[in-house]
Write an enzyme that holds these catalytic residues in place. Structure first.
Site, PDB file in Angstrom:
ATOM      1  N   ALA A 244       0.835  -1.202   0.000  1.00 38.88           N
ATOM      2  CA  ALA A 244       0.000   0.000   0.000  1.00 38.88           C
ATOM      3  C   ALA A 244       0.869   1.252   0.000  1.00 38.88           C
ATOM      4  O   ALA A 244       1.953   1.260   0.601  1.00 38.88           O
ATOM      5  CB  ALA A 244      -0.918  -0.015   1.212  1.00 38.88           C
ATOM      6  N   PRO A 245       0.412   2.315  -0.688  1.00 33.59           N
ATOM      7  CA  PRO A 245      -0.881   2.508  -1.361  1.00 33.59           C
ATOM      8  C   PRO A 245      -0.985   1.946  -2.775  1.00 33.59           C
ATOM      9  O   PRO A 245      -1.992   2.115  -3.421  1.00 33.59           O
ATOM     10  CB  PRO A 245      -1.040   4.024  -1.377  1.00 33.59           C
ATOM     11  CG  PRO A 245       0.364   4.518  -1.482  1.00 33.59           C
ATOM     12  CD  PRO A 245       1.203   3.567  -0.687  1.00 33.59           C
ATOM     13  N   GLY A 246       0.090   1.326  -3.292  1.00 30.87           N
ATOM     14  CA  GLY A 246      -0.082   0.553  -4.503  1.00 30.87           C
ATOM     15  C   GLY A 246       0.605   1.045  -5.753  1.00 30.87           C
ATOM     16  O   GLY A 246       0.457   0.428  -6.807  1.00 30.87           O
ATOM     17  N   GLY A 247       1.360   2.125  -5.694  1.00 31.77           N
ATOM     18  CA  GLY A 247       2.012   2.626  -6.897  1.00 31.77           C
ATOM     19  C   GLY A 247       2.921   1.595  -7.543  1.00 31.77           C
ATOM     20  O   GLY A 247       2.927   1.419  -8.774  1.00 31.77           O
ATOM     21  N   LYS A 248       3.700   0.887  -6.722  1.00 34.85           N
ATOM     22  CA  LYS A 248       4.621  -0.116  -7.258  1.00 34.85           C
ATOM     23  C   LYS A 248       3.853  -1.330  -7.768  1.00 34.85           C
ATOM     24  O   LYS A 248       4.241  -1.941  -8.783  1.00 34.85           O
ATOM     25  CB  LYS A 248       5.644  -0.497  -6.191  1.00 34.85           C
ATOM     26  CG  LYS A 248       6.503   0.686  -5.735  1.00 34.85           C
ATOM     27  CD  LYS A 248       7.394   0.313  -4.573  1.00 34.85           C
ATOM     28  CE  LYS A 248       8.167   1.521  -4.062  1.00 34.85           C
ATOM     29  NZ  LYS A 248       7.268   2.556  -3.472  1.00 34.85           N
ATOM     30  N   ASP A 263      -0.143  -6.578   2.007  1.00 35.50           N
ATOM     31  CA  ASP A 263      -0.026  -5.513   2.992  1.00 35.50           C
ATOM     32  C   ASP A 263      -0.810  -5.909   4.239  1.00 35.50           C
ATOM     33  O   ASP A 263      -1.876  -6.533   4.133  1.00 35.50           O
ATOM     34  CB  ASP A 263      -0.557  -4.183   2.456  1.00 35.50           C
ATOM     35  CG  ASP A 263      -0.022  -3.002   3.251  1.00 35.50           C
ATOM     36  OD1 ASP A 263       0.992  -2.409   2.823  1.00 35.50           O
ATOM     37  OD2 ASP A 263      -0.600  -2.686   4.307  1.00 35.50           O
ATOM     38  N   ASP A 289       0.451 -10.395   6.908  1.00 30.25           N
ATOM     39  CA  ASP A 289       1.760  -9.984   7.395  1.00 30.25           C
ATOM     40  C   ASP A 289       2.818 -10.538   6.439  1.00 30.25           C
ATOM     41  O   ASP A 289       2.869 -11.751   6.197  1.00 30.25           O
ATOM     42  CB  ASP A 289       1.972 -10.523   8.804  1.00 30.25           C
ATOM     43  CG  ASP A 289       3.223  -9.990   9.478  1.00 30.25           C
ATOM     44  OD1 ASP A 289       4.141  -9.531   8.761  1.00 30.25           O
ATOM     45  OD2 ASP A 289       3.291 -10.037  10.712  1.00 30.25           O
ATOM     46  N   ASP A 305       9.243  -2.882  -0.138  1.00 31.97           N
ATOM     47  CA  ASP A 305       9.304  -1.483   0.296  1.00 31.97           C
ATOM     48  C   ASP A 305       9.041  -1.500   1.798  1.00 31.97           C
ATOM     49  O   ASP A 305       7.907  -1.391   2.256  1.00 31.97           O
ATOM     50  CB  ASP A 305       8.254  -0.655  -0.446  1.00 31.97           C
ATOM     51  CG  ASP A 305       8.365   0.832  -0.146  1.00 31.97           C
ATOM     52  OD1 ASP A 305       9.200   1.210   0.679  1.00 31.97           O
ATOM     53  OD2 ASP A 305       7.605   1.609  -0.737  1.00 31.97           O
ATOM     54  N   CYS A 358      12.063   4.585   2.118  1.00 22.33           N
ATOM     55  CA  CYS A 358      12.019   6.036   1.888  1.00 22.33           C
ATOM     56  C   CYS A 358      12.655   6.743   3.077  1.00 22.33           C
ATOM     57  O   CYS A 358      12.069   7.616   3.698  1.00 22.33           O
ATOM     58  CB  CYS A 358      10.595   6.515   1.639  1.00 22.33           C
ATOM     59  SG  CYS A 358       9.392   6.055   2.905  1.00 22.33           S
TER      60      CYS A 358
END
Length: 428
Positions: A244-248, A263, A289, A305, A358
């Site tokens: 989440a949020p799902g861009g990748k 997620d 998980d 990520d 990030c």
């Protein structure tokens, strides 16, 4: 329709939630009973912009206010003063209107009403004070600034702070890279070297060309790079852990991979499902998980990520320095290592893993890769290759280190670390 004063009231409430209650802005914005809930989408956006601008410029506001205050007033009063000064100096609002609005805000509450006269006097002076643009930008908190100076040097940290003082542009990832040039022209966007599109003044996102058709999704240019490093091939079976949020997930699906999106948060996974539907893409979604989820067969590739301090995203989330204090770092670093170890068990022999965070902190990036190589004999770092990678992004252990001050002339970029790992395939 809400009045301008009600929008300011909402922004003031958001500041209180972040600075006094130490709540993350994302949580505040998602609160269905919160101050922003009654506002229309454009009004919500305006209130959010005001609150974000105040968080980015708070130290500048405090420097102008300091000479006119004998003692620090209560936090809600101080926040109203800051909000007004940011409206005047950073947003270009007429001074008399912003001053009157702040006085009205304070008078609405019995606890702050007695400070209305003080606000009027102080703001009329500070609102006319020169030199706003020459004041130093907002400093990072000490718990973060000191290790970043150690890692990247004082000049780089100062440059990062300068980038974080300004509202960031909006980056989009095109669903079809072949259509990126046409989409950039239709949107009036800059085509970035890595393939993302950048808008400096986007307005309402849902009203932009291509939104309803699912031709793109919002994703910072740095956040789009890990999927490009993974380079999924059509038909490959891949997982996006902590998706989440799902861009990748959208990037992997658009490349033709068979995607498992995992997620732990059901609410956040709902956003992934919504984004997939809008863009006409398909992935299997799992609320689970990542430490225990198991695919039906070994995977060709995994994108991890990992949860992190998010210190690379302060340019878009200026609330983070006021809510976090670094005490969670050891727990996050340990979790990242466990997730790397788990992700490696999901791969077929010769499969590849992209690890990313990030974060600006080496312990959540470079050090994680060094430690993983020591724990796993036969593990190797593969070359990190994708369009538009600048030579100074490459780190000594083979990953990419991106800082917000990179692309400073373009408006910066989120701070990220990423690396491609692979176990050696067994010799036949």
């Amino acid at each position: 329709m809400a009045t301008g004063q009600e929008v300011r009231q909402a922004a003031w409430s958001v500041l209180g939630a972040v600075l006094q209650e130490h709540r993350l802005l994302a949580e505040v914005l998602a609160d269905s009973a919160g101050a922003l809930a009654p506002l229309s989408p454009p009004e919500r956006a305006r209130a959010q912009r005001l609150a974000l601008a105040t968080l980015r410029q708070m130290q500048r506001a405090d420097r102008l206010l300091g000479p006119h205050l004998r003692r620090m007033p209560p936090a809600p009063v101080m926040n109203a003063l800051r909000l007004a000064l940011v409206e005047i100096h950073a947003e270009g609002a007429p001074a008399h209107g912003a001053v009157n609005a702040a006085v009205t805000l304070l008078r609405r509450d019995k606890a702050t009403g007695r400070y209305a006269g003080l606000a009027n006097a102080v703001l009329r002076k500070a609102g006319q004070a020169p030199g706003w643009d020459t004041l130093p930008p907002q400093s990072l908190p000490g718990w973060l600034r000191k290790p970043l100076i150690t890692a990247w040097g004082k000049a780089s940290v100062t440059a990062i702070e300068a980038i974080q003082a300004a509202a960031p542009p909006l980056d989009l990832t095109p669903k079809d890279p072949a259509q990126a040039a046409a989409l950039a022209e239709a949107l009036g966007a800059e085509a970035l070297p890595t393939g993302s599109l950048r808008l400096s003044a986007p307005g309402q996102v849902s009203a932009l060309t291509g939104y309803s058709e699912g031709a793109w999704w919002v994703q910072d240019a740095a956040a789009a790079l890990p999927a490009l490093l993974l380079a999924p091939q059509p038909g490959e079976h891949v997982a996006d852990l902590c998706a989440a949020p799902g861009g990748k997930t959208l990037q992997l699906a658009a490349a033709g991979a068979r995607v498992e999106a995992v997620d732990i948060s059901a609410a956040r996974m709902a956003r992934v499902t919504e984004n997939l539907a809008r863009c006409g893409l398909t992935a299997r979604t799992h609320v689970a998980d990542a430490l225990s989820w198991q695919p039906q067969a070994p995977l060709d590739a995994v994108l991890l990520d990992a949860p992190c301090s998010a210190t690379g995203t302060i340019r878009r989330h200026p609330d983070l320095p006021f809510v976090k204090d670094g005490t969670e770092l050891d727990t996050l670093v340990a979790l990242q290592a466990r997730l790397i170890d788990r992700a490696l068990t999901l791969l077929r022999p010769g499969g590849r893993l992209v690890f990313c965070t990030c974060s600006l902190l080496p312990e959540e990036g470079e050090a994680q890769i060094t430690a993983a190589l020591a724990r796993h004999p036969g593990l190797a770092v593969l070359p990190a290759e994708a369009p538009g990678i600048a030579p100074d992004w490459r780190s000594s252990e083979g990953g990419l280190r991106i800082r917000p001050d990179h692309w400073a002339d373009r408006g910066g970029i989120d701070g990220f670390y990423m690396a491609v790992l692979a176990r050696a395939a067994p010799v036949p």
